[in-house]
Write an enzyme that holds these catalytic residues in place. Structure first.
Site, mmCIF file in Angstrom:
data_model
loop_
_atom_site.group_PDB
_atom_site.id
_atom_site.type_symbol
_atom_site.label_atom_id
_atom_site.label_comp_id
_atom_site.label_asym_id
_atom_site.label_seq_id
_atom_site.Cartn_x
_atom_site.Cartn_y
_atom_site.Cartn_z
ATOM 1 C CB ALA A 9 -1.658 17.355 -10.130
ATOM 2 C CB SER A 10 -3.514 14.248 -14.734
ATOM 3 O OG SER A 10 -2.830 13.004 -14.679
ATOM 4 N NE ARG A 11 -3.277 8.163 -13.794
ATOM 5 C CZ ARG A 11 -3.204 7.013 -14.461
ATOM 6 N NH1 ARG A 11 -4.314 6.435 -14.881
ATOM 7 N NH2 ARG A 11 -2.039 6.460 -14.697
ATOM 8 C CB VAL A 60 8.592 15.992 -12.838
ATOM 9 C CG1 VAL A 60 7.597 17.096 -13.166
ATOM 10 C CG2 VAL A 60 7.879 14.703 -12.443
ATOM 11 C CG ASN A 86 1.326 13.036 -6.159
ATOM 12 O OD1 ASN A 86 1.124 12.276 -5.218
ATOM 13 N ND2 ASN A 86 0.688 12.914 -7.326
ATOM 14 C CB SER A 139 5.360 4.891 0.692
ATOM 15 O OG SER A 139 4.822 3.591 0.811
ATOM 16 C CE1 TYR A 152 6.403 3.360 -4.350
ATOM 17 C CE2 TYR A 152 6.008 2.209 -2.277
ATOM 18 C CZ TYR A 152 5.721 3.246 -3.154
ATOM 19 O OH TYR A 152 4.765 4.171 -2.822
ATOM 20 C CE LYS A 156 7.015 6.682 -2.459
ATOM 21 N NZ LYS A 156 6.647 8.082 -2.769
ATOM 22 C CB ILE A 185 -4.963 6.065 -0.499
ATOM 23 C CG1 ILE A 185 -4.301 6.462 0.826
ATOM 24 C CG2 ILE A 185 -6.242 6.859 -0.747
ATOM 25 C CD1 ILE A 185 -5.173 6.316 2.043
#
Length: 245
Positions: A9-11, A60, A86, A139, A152, A156, A185
């Site tokens: 959650a830092s960016r 994590v 996340n 995703s 990937y 997902k 995004i």
């Protein structure tokens, strides 16, 4: 409201999700690994807006680190009522004929192992609370089947299967489990992407524009709220109709 833990959650999307949940009244645990300065900026911004948040460093994907993280969050903020797994890692494109098992493991680490460790760590507390919310970040890639992204996309897709199975198993405990599947995004990690690539994607979006981190956070906030109390096991795609059947 209670406490929400947002990993990575830092960016990027995680930071916006943390800000939105804080604006809704949640005390937010802002998890980060390498970017303490970025995490502290997110926390400071939340505080300036009148919310409550603290930064927590943890890998994590490591079982001991996850257990310690949840214990720290519960000790400093209180029991966790919302979990948003996340955090993500590199997502290199590689032709299928060059993809090895380690490439799959690298993606499963973040999208299967980490959510599993986090779920197991937070659900006992949610059970004591009488329920909780787990909101996974998926995703659109399993539907797009974009060349070069097989590892990937497979991870997902597995994450969505976890979501549905957990929804059945954890429902009797009052825990809902859902998944938000963003489209492309653009965030900090996409700073070096050529404008023409973004424009090519945008042209195929029925709504005619790229999405924003805030639009992903809005849907996460809904699934974290009491308004979604009878929604579980669902996948909500947020991409302006890009992968619409």
């Amino acid at each position: 409201m209670g406490v929400a833990l947002v990993t990575g959650a830092s960016r990027g999307l995680g930071a916006q999700i943390a800000r939105r949940l804080a604006a809704d009244g949640w005390a937010v645990a802002v998890n980060y690994l390498p970017d303490r300065a970025d995490a502290e900026r997110v926390v400071a911004g939340i505080a300036e807006a009148g919310g409550r948040a603290e930064a927590f460093r943890a890998d994590v994907t490591d079982e001991a680190a996850v257990a310690a993280l949840v214990a720290q969050v519960e000790g400093r903020l209180g029991p966790i009522g919302v979990l948003v797994p996340n955090a993500t890692g590199p997502q290199p494109a590689k032709p299928a004929l060059e993809v090895g098992w380690q490439d799959h493991l690298d993606q499963l680490l973040f999208f299967v192992k980490s959510p599993t460790l986090l779920m197991r760590a937070v659900v006992p507390g949610m059970r004591r609370l009488g329920g909780g919310r787990i909101v996974q970040i998926g995703s659109e890639m399993p539907e797009r089947a974009a060349p070069g992204m097989s590892a990937y996309a497979a991870a997902k897709a597995a994450q969505m299967s976890l979501t549905r199975t957990w929804a059945r198993e954890l429902g009797p405990l009052g825990v809902t489990v859902n998944l938000v599947a963003p489209g492309w995004i653009p965030v900090e990690r996409h700073a070096d992407v050529a404008v023409e690539h973004i424009e090519a994607y945008r042209r195929d979006v029925p709504l005619g524009r790229m999405g924003t981190p805030a639009e992903i956070a809005d849907v996460v906030a809904f699934l974290a709220s009491a308004d979604s109390r009878f929604v579980t096991g669902e996948r909500i795609t947020v991409n302006g109709g890009y992968t619409m059947d």
